[in-house]
Design an enzyme around this catalytic site. Sequence first.
Site, PDB file in Angstrom:
ATOM      1  N   GLN A  51       0.406   3.319  11.655  1.00 55.48           N
ATOM      2  CA  GLN A  51       0.042   4.094  10.472  1.00 55.48           C
ATOM      3  C   GLN A  51      -0.846   3.274   9.535  1.00 55.48           C
ATOM      4  O   GLN A  51      -1.373   3.807   8.560  1.00 55.48           O
ATOM      5  CB  GLN A  51       1.311   4.505   9.719  1.00 55.48           C
ATOM      6  CG  GLN A  51       2.257   5.374  10.530  1.00 55.48           C
ATOM      7  CD  GLN A  51       3.581   5.533   9.811  1.00 55.48           C
ATOM      8  OE1 GLN A  51       3.688   6.307   8.866  1.00 55.48           O
ATOM      9  NE2 GLN A  51       4.584   4.791  10.252  1.00 55.48           N
ATOM     10  N   VAL A  79      -3.941   1.000   8.022  1.00 56.51           N
ATOM     11  CA  VAL A  79      -5.393   1.144   8.029  1.00 56.51           C
ATOM     12  C   VAL A  79      -6.085  -0.199   7.823  1.00 56.51           C
ATOM     13  O   VAL A  79      -7.282  -0.254   7.562  1.00 56.51           O
ATOM     14  CB  VAL A  79      -5.833   2.146   6.941  1.00 56.51           C
ATOM     15  CG1 VAL A  79      -5.319   3.539   7.249  1.00 56.51           C
ATOM     16  CG2 VAL A  79      -5.381   1.709   5.542  1.00 56.51           C
ATOM     17  N   ASP A  80      -5.312  -1.301   7.954  1.00 62.04           N
ATOM     18  CA  ASP A  80      -5.839  -2.639   7.637  1.00 62.04           C
ATOM     19  C   ASP A  80      -6.522  -3.333   8.802  1.00 62.04           C
ATOM     20  O   ASP A  80      -7.158  -4.373   8.622  1.00 62.04           O
ATOM     21  CB  ASP A  80      -4.722  -3.532   7.083  1.00 62.04           C
ATOM     22  CG  ASP A  80      -3.482  -3.560   7.976  1.00 62.04           C
ATOM     23  OD1 ASP A  80      -3.621  -3.549   9.229  1.00 62.04           O
ATOM     24  OD2 ASP A  80      -2.357  -3.578   7.428  1.00 62.04           O
ATOM     25  N   HIS A 114      -3.756   6.903  11.083  1.00 64.27           N
ATOM     26  CA  HIS A 114      -4.309   7.319   9.788  1.00 64.27           C
ATOM     27  C   HIS A 114      -5.684   6.740   9.526  1.00 64.27           C
ATOM     28  O   HIS A 114      -6.135   6.706   8.374  1.00 64.27           O
ATOM     29  CB  HIS A 114      -3.340   6.939   8.663  1.00 64.27           C
ATOM     30  CG  HIS A 114      -2.023   7.646   8.763  1.00 64.27           C
ATOM     31  ND1 HIS A 114      -0.853   7.143   8.222  1.00 64.27           N
ATOM     32  CD2 HIS A 114      -1.682   8.823   9.355  1.00 64.27           C
ATOM     33  CE1 HIS A 114       0.145   7.978   8.491  1.00 64.27           C
ATOM     34  NE2 HIS A 114      -0.336   8.997   9.172  1.00 64.27           N
ATOM     35  N   CYS A 127     -20.659   9.163   5.360  1.00 68.64           N
ATOM     36  CA  CYS A 127     -21.048  10.124   4.332  1.00 68.64           C
ATOM     37  C   CYS A 127     -20.653  11.518   4.798  1.00 68.64           C
ATOM     38  O   CYS A 127     -20.205  11.710   5.934  1.00 68.64           O
ATOM     39  CB  CYS A 127     -22.553  10.039   4.047  1.00 68.64           C
ATOM     40  SG  CYS A 127     -23.586  10.880   5.265  1.00 68.64           S
ATOM     41  N   CYS A 172     -26.721   7.783   0.278  1.00 75.19           N
ATOM     42  CA  CYS A 172     -26.715   7.415   1.695  1.00 75.19           C
ATOM     43  C   CYS A 172     -28.160   7.190   2.153  1.00 75.19           C
ATOM     44  O   CYS A 172     -28.978   8.125   2.093  1.00 75.19           O
ATOM     45  CB  CYS A 172     -26.064   8.521   2.514  1.00 75.19           C
ATOM     46  SG  CYS A 172     -26.228   8.297   4.304  1.00 75.19           S
ATOM     47  N   GLY A 203       8.977  -1.329  10.830  1.00 77.28           N
ATOM     48  CA  GLY A 203       8.399  -1.437   9.497  1.00 77.28           C
ATOM     49  C   GLY A 203       7.906  -0.137   8.902  1.00 77.28           C
ATOM     50  O   GLY A 203       6.855  -0.115   8.262  1.00 77.28           O
TER      51      GLY A 203
END
Length: 374
Positions: A127, A129-130, A152, A160, A221, A267
């Site tokens: 889960q 996103v790091d 996630h 964009c 963009c 975790g």
Amino acid sequence: MRLSVPSIPLLSTRPPAPTRSLQEAIERVAAFLLPGNVTILTGAGVSVDSGIRAYRGHDGRYMNPNYKPLFYHQLMDESRAGHTFRQRYWLRSYLGWPAIRDTTPNPTHYGLAALQYARVAPRIITQNVDGLHHQALNLRPGIKNNSVLELHGSLHYVHCKHGHAVDRTTFQDWLSAANPQWKAFLDETERTGNKPRTNPDGDVAIEHLGTSYTSFIVPQCPSCLLEDRVNSVHKPEVIFFGESIPQPVKDQSFRDVEAADRLLVIGTTLATYSAFRLLKRAVELGKPVLLLNVGPSRGDSIEEIDRIDMPSGLIIRDVVRAVLYVSPPRNYDSKKLTAAPIRGTTASENPVVAKMLQSGIVKPPEDDTQPGAR
């Protein structure tokens, strides 16, 4: 299925997980992993030792009681209100990105990477996103692969509204160029060490800065400009609350659970349904499930799962050694994997396994003494 804000109480009538000594916990987790072909589901708790704060503390409550997430429709709104939401989000992200960018894996990430490398637990669903599971496997964060499924999304890429993608470091440079005053502010926090508190999703709290975020410029963009379009609506490759998880990712998460003989959950409080439904699917299929977490979780109400109340970082290296440095059990079915697992003498003498089990920082956030989970 859209990602909704977890609002369920993490309480149940089921008794707390039994107290176990470190050795008992090591033996229990190792015994669970020993047959192999395990899928692992992780949450924010595995990244705490790397210095990334968890969402919840040991009692299941949010670390930040004022937590108010930004919703997908707010970020993508093209009205003036949406523009203000994006200013606020991207300033928070701009100030928080260096902490995420510079974070490195901890012993849990490397221990799980060793289990993957040895083909004992070939699949990880996270889960987080790091990108730290990717780094532990020496993979480029955010790049899709068969080893780590980012349920996630990832902070390491931005796109964009017309789909033009760029890596997060490049986007950070665009933000710096467009906001020299904020670049100077960020440089000063780096110089003095007075860095803002970084949240699990890579942003920081800026309430103390008042409404000064209204001066923040979100750049156009460049690819859209080449197509004669003016567009400053950008979004990280992260699933926001109110946004649907892509169907291919959802389908793959179920396949990863269904392909395994058992599911190890580490975790996480399982507060988001996108993760909880995977545990439910494993139980429906009669697969053994073990939950290693600190404090209450959404899974506590499911009688079929076993639970250990303990941070993974305390035991993971010893668990991996206990699993890899023995010969595979006689009833191990290696036909379920593309290659036989690395076990016994082969594992104990393997330089990659040895390096992984010696790697990892342990530097939890100073003001969060109790590891929690998403």
